[in-house]
Design a protein around this motif. Structure first.
Motif, PDB file in Angstrom:
ATOM      1  N   ILE A 155       0.890  -1.270  -0.033  1.00 49.61           N
ATOM      2  CA  ILE A 155      -0.163  -0.153  -0.057  1.00 49.61           C
ATOM      3  C   ILE A 155       0.585   1.324  -0.010  1.00 49.61           C
ATOM      4  O   ILE A 155       0.209   2.317   0.469  1.00 49.61           O
ATOM      5  CB  ILE A 155      -1.057  -0.074   1.248  1.00 49.61           C
ATOM      6  N   GLY A 156       1.956   1.420  -0.462  1.00 47.51           N
ATOM      7  CA  GLY A 156       2.801   2.414  -0.500  1.00 47.51           C
ATOM      8  C   GLY A 156       2.681   3.065  -2.052  1.00 47.51           C
ATOM      9  O   GLY A 156       1.586   2.722  -2.669  1.00 47.51           O
ATOM     10  N   PRO A 157       3.479   3.856  -2.343  1.00 44.94           N
ATOM     11  CA  PRO A 157       3.135   4.540  -3.811  1.00 44.94           C
ATOM     12  C   PRO A 157       2.863   3.334  -4.919  1.00 44.94           C
ATOM     13  O   PRO A 157       3.949   2.525  -4.924  1.00 44.94           O
ATOM     14  CB  PRO A 157       4.396   5.404  -3.906  1.00 44.94           C
ATOM     15  N   ASN A 158       1.897   3.427  -5.720  1.00 45.64           N
ATOM     16  CA  ASN A 158       1.625   2.535  -6.694  1.00 45.64           C
ATOM     17  C   ASN A 158       1.706   0.897  -5.977  1.00 45.64           C
ATOM     18  O   ASN A 158       2.016   0.200  -6.699  1.00 45.64           O
ATOM     19  CB  ASN A 158       2.667   2.637  -7.752  1.00 45.64           C
ATOM     20  N   GLY A 159       1.231   1.100  -4.864  1.00 49.61           N
ATOM     21  CA  GLY A 159       1.242  -0.289  -4.249  1.00 49.61           C
ATOM     22  C   GLY A 159       0.334  -1.534  -4.686  1.00 49.61           C
ATOM     23  O   GLY A 159      -0.815  -1.113  -5.411  1.00 49.61           O
ATOM     24  N   ALA A 160       0.869  -2.560  -4.605  1.00 53.86           N
ATOM     25  CA  ALA A 160       0.134  -3.790  -5.244  1.00 53.86           C
ATOM     26  C   ALA A 160      -1.578  -3.855  -4.896  1.00 53.86           C
ATOM     27  O   ALA A 160      -2.321  -4.425  -6.054  1.00 53.86           O
ATOM     28  CB  ALA A 160       0.502  -5.111  -4.932  1.00 53.86           C
ATOM     29  N   LEU A 161      -1.635  -3.387  -3.611  1.00 53.34           N
ATOM     30  CA  LEU A 161      -3.190  -3.575  -3.126  1.00 53.34           C
ATOM     31  C   LEU A 161      -3.937  -2.230  -3.068  1.00 53.34           C
ATOM     32  O   LEU A 161      -5.123  -2.306  -2.516  1.00 53.34           O
ATOM     33  CB  LEU A 161      -3.115  -4.034  -1.915  1.00 53.34           C
ATOM     34  N   VAL A 162      -3.021  -1.181  -3.649  1.00 53.91           N
ATOM     35  CA  VAL A 162      -3.917   0.362  -3.515  1.00 53.91           C
ATOM     36  C   VAL A 162      -5.216   0.127  -4.506  1.00 53.91           C
ATOM     37  O   VAL A 162      -4.892  -0.357  -5.646  1.00 53.91           O
ATOM     38  CB  VAL A 162      -2.821   1.362  -4.240  1.00 53.91           C
ATOM     39  N   GLY A 163      -5.977   0.539  -3.863  1.00 53.40           N
ATOM     40  CA  GLY A 163      -7.291   0.720  -4.627  1.00 53.40           C
ATOM     41  C   GLY A 163      -8.040  -0.804  -4.739  1.00 53.40           C
ATOM     42  O   GLY A 163      -9.225  -0.702  -5.316  1.00 53.40           O
ATOM     43  N   VAL A 164      -7.717  -1.779  -4.297  1.00 52.66           N
ATOM     44  CA  VAL A 164      -8.156  -3.066  -4.015  1.00 52.66           C
ATOM     45  C   VAL A 164      -9.136  -3.165  -2.858  1.00 52.66           C
ATOM     46  O   VAL A 164      -8.525  -3.235  -1.659  1.00 52.66           O
ATOM     47  CB  VAL A 164      -7.377  -4.343  -4.053  1.00 52.66           C
ATOM     48  N   GLY A 165     -10.361  -3.198  -2.874  1.00 52.26           N
ATOM     49  CA  GLY A 165     -11.340  -3.146  -1.389  1.00 52.26           C
ATOM     50  C   GLY A 165     -10.932  -1.810  -0.791  1.00 52.26           C
ATOM     51  O   GLY A 165     -10.982  -0.861  -1.268  1.00 52.26           O
ATOM     52  N   PRO A 166     -10.773  -2.122   0.657  1.00 54.37           N
ATOM     53  CA  PRO A 166     -10.527  -0.857   1.323  1.00 54.37           C
ATOM     54  C   PRO A 166      -9.122  -0.237   1.410  1.00 54.37           C
ATOM     55  O   PRO A 166      -8.879   0.724   1.934  1.00 54.37           O
ATOM     56  CB  PRO A 166     -11.010  -1.113   2.963  1.00 54.37           C
ATOM     57  N   PHE A 167      -8.194  -0.815   0.556  1.00 53.35           N
ATOM     58  CA  PHE A 167      -6.613  -0.493   0.817  1.00 53.35           C
ATOM     59  C   PHE A 167      -6.706   0.961  -0.037  1.00 53.35           C
ATOM     60  O   PHE A 167      -6.883   1.126  -1.254  1.00 53.35           O
ATOM     61  CB  PHE A 167      -5.751  -1.391   0.287  1.00 53.35           C
ATOM     62  N   GLY A 168      -6.116   1.934   0.781  1.00 48.54           N
ATOM     63  CA  GLY A 168      -5.421   3.238  -0.146  1.00 48.54           C
ATOM     64  C   GLY A 168      -4.235   3.086   0.027  1.00 48.54           C
ATOM     65  O   GLY A 168      -3.448   2.592   0.666  1.00 48.54           O
ATOM     66  N   GLU A 169      -3.792   4.390  -0.388  1.00 47.95           N
ATOM     67  CA  GLU A 169      -2.168   4.393  -0.438  1.00 47.95           C
ATOM     68  C   GLU A 169      -1.398   5.195   0.810  1.00 47.95           C
ATOM     69  O   GLU A 169      -2.089   6.390   1.078  1.00 47.95           O
ATOM     70  CB  GLU A 169      -1.677   5.347  -1.657  1.00 47.95           C
ATOM     71  N   LEU A 170      -0.731   4.900   1.347  1.00 49.58           N
ATOM     72  CA  LEU A 170      -0.082   5.346   2.535  1.00 49.58           C
ATOM     73  C   LEU A 170       0.464   6.849   2.061  1.00 49.58           C
ATOM     74  O   LEU A 170       1.116   6.838   0.976  1.00 49.58           O
ATOM     75  CB  LEU A 170       1.158   4.534   2.808  1.00 49.58           C
ATOM     76  N   PRO A 171       0.627   7.819   2.917  1.00 50.64           N
ATOM     77  CA  PRO A 171       1.254   9.308   2.810  1.00 50.64           C
ATOM     78  C   PRO A 171       2.662   9.127   2.638  1.00 50.64           C
ATOM     79  O   PRO A 171       3.331   8.027   3.251  1.00 50.64           O
ATOM     80  CB  PRO A 171       0.815  10.026   3.824  1.00 50.64           C
ATOM     81  N   SER A 172       3.177   9.643   1.790  1.00 54.29           N
ATOM     82  CA  SER A 172       4.578   9.348   1.565  1.00 54.29           C
ATOM     83  C   SER A 172       5.573   9.741   2.974  1.00 54.29           C
ATOM     84  O   SER A 172       6.485   9.063   3.155  1.00 54.29           O
ATOM     85  CB  SER A 172       5.239  10.577   0.852  1.00 54.29           C
ATOM     86  N   ALA A 173       4.898  10.477   4.009  1.00 48.44           N
ATOM     87  CA  ALA A 173       5.472  10.875   5.048  1.00 48.44           C
ATOM     88  C   ALA A 173       5.883   9.386   6.111  1.00 48.44           C
ATOM     89  O   ALA A 173       6.408   9.226   6.630  1.00 48.44           O
ATOM     90  CB  ALA A 173       5.035  11.971   5.888  1.00 48.44           C
TER      91      ALA A 173
END
Length: 209
Positions: A155-173
């Protein structure tokens, strides 16, 4: 027979064990993970990474429970860890290189730490000694590394699970903070090996004298 050759021969006594084959499998998974990641097959790469981490968790337990501890296993396990971690770090450097921020540069500290460990281990082997097995902080650092890197890949930048179900992208910080914490643990574990390293060198020097 030189001390180095004798030490290598001793390493392979009783090597054919399930834990050692799990280590071999972990090493073999490295190019598979790398190719999948480069081809942006992130979910498949993510699964391979988790399976690799699981083999790292169970091989030692199997070795102790079924009395399959071997000299090779004591060396092979950390070698497999280092190769796996180096591959993950290099892949993430490539992934983060086009992004802004210091995160991509922080990953080079992992490479520096592993190179120091590898050089130290080779130095001990060249003198007929064996690198010490992972201490508690080494195990902690490895666990923290896998948790952080799996999370970043997921779930990092362009992560494998980003956008899958409830998973969002972690903030860069948050990603940067996770990398910094992992680096701190890695260097604490490195410093934990220093007293044992110099003790072995000192004892070896006394034996020679």
């Amino acid at each position: 027979m030189s001390d180095f050759n004798k030490n290598i021969k001793d390493l392979f006594e009783g090597w054919n064990t399930i834990p050692n084959w799990l280590c071999f499998a972990r090493i073999a998974s490295i190019p598979v993970f790398s190719v999948l990641f480069i081809k942006e097959k992130y979910i498949a790469a993510f699964v391979i990474m988790i399976l690799s981490a699981l083999t790292d968790l169970i091989d030692g337990k199997i070795a102790r429970k079924f009395n399959q501890v071997s000299n090779l296993g004591k060396i092979l396990d950390p070698v497999a860890d280092k190769l796996s971690q180096m591959a993950i770090v290099i892949i993430l450097i490539i992934k983060f290189w086009s992004m802004e921020g210091i995160t991509k540069y922080l990953f080079f500290l992992f490479i520096a730490k592993e190179l120091v460990m590898i050089i130290g281990g080779l130095l001990l082997l060249s003198k007929g000694m064996r690198p010490t097995a992972a201490e508690m902080w080494g195990k902690v650092a490895t666990t923290v590394f896998y948790i952080a890197m799996i999370t970043i890949i997921a779930i990092g930048p362009n992560g494998a699970l980003v956008g899958v179900g409830p998973f969002g992208e972690l903030p860069s910080a948050v990603v940067t903070a996770m990398v910094i914490i992992t680096i701190v643990c890695a260097f604490v574990s490195l410093f934990g090996y220093v007293p044992g390293f110099f003790k072995q060198i000192k004892e070896n020097k006394k034996d020679i004298d």
